[in-house]
Design an enzyme around this catalytic site. Structure first.
Site, PDB file in Angstrom:
ATOM      1  N   CYS A  53     -14.790  20.138 -18.413  1.00 50.97           N
ATOM      2  CA  CYS A  53     -13.536  19.641 -18.986  1.00 50.97           C
ATOM      3  C   CYS A  53     -12.913  20.693 -19.916  1.00 50.97           C
ATOM      4  O   CYS A  53     -12.448  21.712 -19.450  1.00 50.97           O
ATOM      5  CB  CYS A  53     -13.783  18.305 -19.687  1.00 50.97           C
ATOM      6  SG  CYS A  53     -12.271  17.393 -20.030  1.00 50.97           S
ATOM      7  N   HIS A  55     -17.213  14.954 -15.809  1.00 48.65           N
ATOM      8  CA  HIS A  55     -18.291  15.109 -16.796  1.00 48.65           C
ATOM      9  C   HIS A  55     -19.679  14.747 -16.267  1.00 48.65           C
ATOM     10  O   HIS A  55     -20.098  13.596 -16.378  1.00 48.65           O
ATOM     11  CB  HIS A  55     -17.998  14.213 -17.998  1.00 48.65           C
ATOM     12  CG  HIS A  55     -16.867  14.696 -18.844  1.00 48.65           C
ATOM     13  ND1 HIS A  55     -17.049  15.381 -20.019  1.00 48.65           N
ATOM     14  CD2 HIS A  55     -15.527  14.602 -18.665  1.00 48.65           C
ATOM     15  CE1 HIS A  55     -15.872  15.684 -20.544  1.00 48.65           C
ATOM     16  NE2 HIS A  55     -14.920  15.219 -19.736  1.00 48.65           N
ATOM     17  N   GLU A  94     -22.469  15.353 -17.655  1.00 52.66           N
ATOM     18  CA  GLU A  94     -23.400  15.002 -18.746  1.00 52.66           C
ATOM     19  C   GLU A  94     -23.341  13.520 -19.110  1.00 52.66           C
ATOM     20  O   GLU A  94     -24.197  13.026 -19.834  1.00 52.66           O
ATOM     21  CB  GLU A  94     -23.132  15.888 -19.976  1.00 52.66           C
ATOM     22  CG  GLU A  94     -21.971  15.475 -20.871  1.00 52.66           C
ATOM     23  CD  GLU A  94     -20.591  15.803 -20.320  1.00 52.66           C
ATOM     24  OE1 GLU A  94     -20.471  16.090 -19.114  1.00 52.66           O
ATOM     25  OE2 GLU A  94     -19.624  15.745 -21.098  1.00 52.66           O
TER      26      GLU A  94
END
Lengths: 231, 82
Positions: A85, A194, A196
């Site tokens: 991002c 994302h 994560e």
């Protein structure tokens, strides 16, 4: 195995990135924007957020930070670097990846679980995927529209440097539905969604089998562990 | 105080959401004659004295490499105000 997670002023997702690194089985080394050395890490994650308040352009000021200068130098020497991002924006602003990111076509900040196709599995951050594997990880951005000039696009497509493509709807107007890229060497990968946030059952996207059980993002971090061990 | 003014605009063929939103508001106000609005940036570099040729060249370099991103923006003008 030590993986550096960078925090700029305004970074938001450094803690989730650190958590993902730990869940994958590596040790986290926090890197601060003013760090001039990378403390002998084996790889680096540039997490999401709004570094320097998105002043000037998203990622532009972070690209000039001392830690980024050190990362650029190390990446040119082969250090695996993942930009997520805002981290992807930092990678394009520091010219580790080509092109640019502009405001979403629909002019809205978009936050949703996003389906992607993994189109290149020869990079340090994608080698644990199967080619053309479909994955779902969260997406949340306001300026995620990827653009590049025609010549660059031709090169990206021709050389297989598009690592991820949006499926089931392009959320931000990115050209050719590009969600993420790798560099020629395969050590640098950047993407808007994302990984994560999809590493632990109970906290990821919904899947057909159970609510919030999606952990497709974990493979990014497992990939780099494999890449570093095999290097 | 002398200033070097750098003007940066989004590339002509790119969507400028700010400009579009302002244009829509102007149309709502009845300004039908305004066809389009585009919004860029004016960046002032304040200098101690009147900028020299070398300082202007330096400003051009800063403008191209850092104040703008050539993929998405153009530096449309650099000039000096005293």
């Amino acid at each position: 195995m030590k993986i550096g997670v960078v925090t700029f002023p305004g970074t938001l997702d450094d803690r989730d990135a650190a958590r993902a690194v730990r869940i994958a089985g590596a040790t986290v080394v926090p890197l601060w924007h003013a760090d001039e050395n990378l403390h002998k890490v084996d790889a680096v994650v540039l997490p999401g957020g709004f570094s320097y308040g998105d002043y000037l352009r998203c990622g532009a000021i972070a690209a000039q930070a001392p830690v980024t200068q050190a990362i650029v130098k190390a990446a040119n020497g082969g250090l695996p670097v993942l930009g997520i991002c805002n981290g992807f924006q930092v990678l394009v602003e520091s010219h580790l990846l080509p092109g640019g990111l502009i405001r979403n076509e629909a002019q809205h900040f978009i936050c949703r679980d996003q389906k992607l196709r993994v189109e290149n599995v020869d990079s340090a951050w994608t080698n644990a995927f199967e080619l053309n594997q479909e994955i779902t990880i969260p997406l949340k951005n306001g300026e995620g529209g990827y653009i590049a000039d025609a010549e660059t696009l031709k090169r990206l497509e021709g050389e297989g440097l598009v690592a991820f493509r949006y499926l089931d709807g392009n959320p931000n107007g990115s050209v050719n539905d590009i969600a993420g890229l790798r560099n020629e060497r395969g050590n640098v990968v950047g993407l808007m969604p994302h990984p994560e946030h999809a590493v632990e059952a109970g906290f990821g996207p919904d899947t057909a089998s159970a609510m919030r059980s999606g952990i497709d993002g974990l493979k990014f971090f497992e990939s780099v562990l494999k890449a570093v061990v095999n290097a | 105080m002398p200033k070097i003014i750098v003007e940066v605009m989004p590339k002509a063929d790119l969507l400028d959401p700010q400009g579009k939103a302002v244009a829509n508001a102007l149309h709502r106000q009845g300004h039908a004659n305004i066809l389009n609005v585009r919004i860029g940036k004016r960046i002032e570099l304040h200098t101690a004295g009147v900028p020299t040729e070398a300082e202007l060249a330096e400003a051009q370099k800063i403008a191209d490499s850092f104040l703008s991103n050539g993929v998405i923006e153009d530096v449309v003008k650099i000039h000096v105000e005293n």
